[in-house]
Design an enzyme around this catalytic site. Sequence first.
Site, mmCIF file in Angstrom:
data_model
loop_
_atom_site.group_PDB
_atom_site.id
_atom_site.type_symbol
_atom_site.label_atom_id
_atom_site.label_comp_id
_atom_site.label_asym_id
_atom_site.label_seq_id
_atom_site.Cartn_x
_atom_site.Cartn_y
_atom_site.Cartn_z
ATOM 1 N N LYS A 111 -61.262 -10.139 -30.942
ATOM 2 C CA LYS A 111 -60.547 -9.538 -29.803
ATOM 3 C C LYS A 111 -60.498 -8.022 -29.877
ATOM 4 C CE LYS A 111 -57.891 -13.547 -28.434
ATOM 5 N NZ LYS A 111 -56.644 -14.271 -28.455
ATOM 6 N N LYS A 192 -67.419 -21.668 -27.854
ATOM 7 C CA LYS A 192 -66.332 -22.570 -27.442
ATOM 8 C C LYS A 192 -65.858 -22.259 -26.020
ATOM 9 C CE LYS A 192 -62.476 -19.842 -28.926
ATOM 10 N NZ LYS A 192 -61.302 -19.510 -29.575
ATOM 11 N N LYS A 195 -60.472 -19.320 -22.378
ATOM 12 C CA LYS A 195 -59.872 -18.688 -21.213
ATOM 13 C C LYS A 195 -60.296 -17.232 -21.098
ATOM 14 C CE LYS A 195 -55.815 -20.292 -22.692
ATOM 15 N NZ LYS A 195 -54.465 -20.816 -22.861
HETATM 16 P P1 TYM Z 1 -54.355 -20.894 -27.390
HETATM 17 O O1 TYM Z 1 -53.316 -20.658 -26.357
HETATM 18 O O2 TYM Z 1 -55.583 -20.028 -27.353
HETATM 19 O O3 TYM Z 1 -54.834 -22.392 -27.360
HETATM 20 C C1 TYM Z 1 -53.916 -23.480 -27.346
HETATM 21 C C2 TYM Z 1 -54.510 -24.638 -28.108
HETATM 22 O O4 TYM Z 1 -55.764 -25.021 -27.554
HETATM 23 C C3 TYM Z 1 -56.751 -25.122 -28.578
HETATM 24 N N1 TYM Z 1 -58.070 -24.746 -28.036
HETATM 25 C C4 TYM Z 1 -59.173 -25.507 -28.162
HETATM 26 N N2 TYM Z 1 -59.372 -26.701 -28.749
HETATM 27 C C5 TYM Z 1 -60.631 -27.234 -28.668
HETATM 28 N N3 TYM Z 1 -61.663 -26.613 -28.058
HETATM 29 C C6 TYM Z 1 -61.518 -25.407 -27.462
HETATM 30 N N4 TYM Z 1 -62.543 -24.831 -26.829
HETATM 31 C C7 TYM Z 1 -60.211 -24.803 -27.490
HETATM 32 N N5 TYM Z 1 -59.707 -23.642 -27.005
HETATM 33 C C8 TYM Z 1 -58.395 -23.636 -27.342
HETATM 34 C C9 TYM Z 1 -56.288 -24.123 -29.630
HETATM 35 O O5 TYM Z 1 -56.850 -24.403 -30.900
HETATM 36 C C10 TYM Z 1 -54.790 -24.298 -29.591
HETATM 37 O O6 TYM Z 1 -54.387 -25.367 -30.422
HETATM 38 N N6 TYM Z 1 -52.411 -18.563 -31.372
HETATM 39 C C11 TYM Z 1 -52.398 -19.782 -30.596
HETATM 40 C C12 TYM Z 1 -51.037 -20.153 -30.038
HETATM 41 C C13 TYM Z 1 -49.928 -20.241 -31.035
HETATM 42 C C14 TYM Z 1 -49.696 -21.310 -31.948
HETATM 43 C C15 TYM Z 1 -48.468 -20.981 -32.621
HETATM 44 C C16 TYM Z 1 -50.380 -22.485 -32.261
HETATM 45 C C17 TYM Z 1 -48.917 -19.353 -31.174
HETATM 46 N N7 TYM Z 1 -48.037 -19.802 -32.127
HETATM 47 C C18 TYM Z 1 -47.949 -21.810 -33.599
HETATM 48 C C19 TYM Z 1 -49.837 -23.319 -33.263
HETATM 49 C C20 TYM Z 1 -48.636 -22.979 -33.917
HETATM 50 C C21 TYM Z 1 -53.341 -19.623 -29.424
HETATM 51 O O7 TYM Z 1 -53.607 -18.522 -28.998
HETATM 52 O O8 TYM Z 1 -53.713 -20.811 -28.853
#
Ligand code: TYM
Length: 327
Positions: A111, A192, A195
Amino acid sequence: MSRVLSGIQPSGDLHLGNYLGAIRNWAADQDIHDAFYCIVDLHALTLDIDPAELRSRTFETALDLLAAGLDPQRCTLFVQSHVTEHVQLSWLLECTATMGELSRMTQFKDKSAGKDSVRVGLFTYPVLQCADILLYDAERVPVGDDQRQHVELAREVAIRFNYRFGDTLVVPEASIPKVGARVMDLQHPERKMSKSISSPLGTLLMLEEPEEIVRKVKKAVTDTDGEVRYDPEAKPGVSNLLELLAVATGGTPDQVAGSYERYGDLKSATADALVEMLRPIRERRDVLAADPGAVFRLLALGAAKARETASATYGRAAEAIGLLTPE
Ligand code: TYM
């Protein structure tokens, strides 16, 4: 019941990666675990986002999660900024994690790459994520594969904190699904689904209209050798479709591969299965959107419940690290 916690950013329409990598498993976990799910609006501040848009996306994400099957009777659903202990614990953990650890985070490297000016929050973001997890004494953290490194950091930080200040924080573990942990972009199956990368044709949204699902799956990039076989390295496009079909129908990618000889048939079956899997979510979403007041009430209850656990853990950590307890 063991405790689980996970979070999602309110950064726009949820896609199939979010659903299959995370949310679907959150819904399944709520009956067998004491589950906490958090909409991480503070994390969204690390990117450029319009204030009004952030507010509405946070609310829309709550609607999406409820529509996808999270049930506040069976889990605790809340907004991160409603529980101030996240920021408080985050500071204690910033004084525990190291610059070296944060510099190695691949999401930070991705990022920040090529940017002249990088916000401090983008760098320290993984520590706030550690606080999200550790505040709730979570033993398991159900996430997609891209969050593995962040959960590993939470483990390291908890172990170090406990070593220095005595047993205070529960050491968590990532829980990553066997299939669906890394849903790939339909147009660029070597990367992958995401968003932040704009690839409208490659990204299937959780609330996508059925005709759009069919159109996007039909146009999905495959390869020229014509053989339906699960081999993510050599055949990323076909393997991605096989994974999607497998999760939607409850098989394994290898099993479903045996039922199709032509890419066209595989695509039709995958599109149909995805339409059926997502249909109830779209229907529930429409019903929920008609009563926004109910959603605000659920979020207030969720925050109150989350605060009970969060304040106890923060109190323990503050005491262990040597902060004077107020009278
Ligand atoms: P975020 O918001 O980017 O994504 C949310 C969840 O979706 C999963 N994910 C995917 N899984 C499979 N294939 C994909 N292409 C894909 N894209 C996204 C992510 O692995 C995630 O589980 N930093 C985290 C949010 C967060 C968090 C936490 C997660 C903040 N605090 C505490 C767990 C525990 C994030 O940006 O996820």
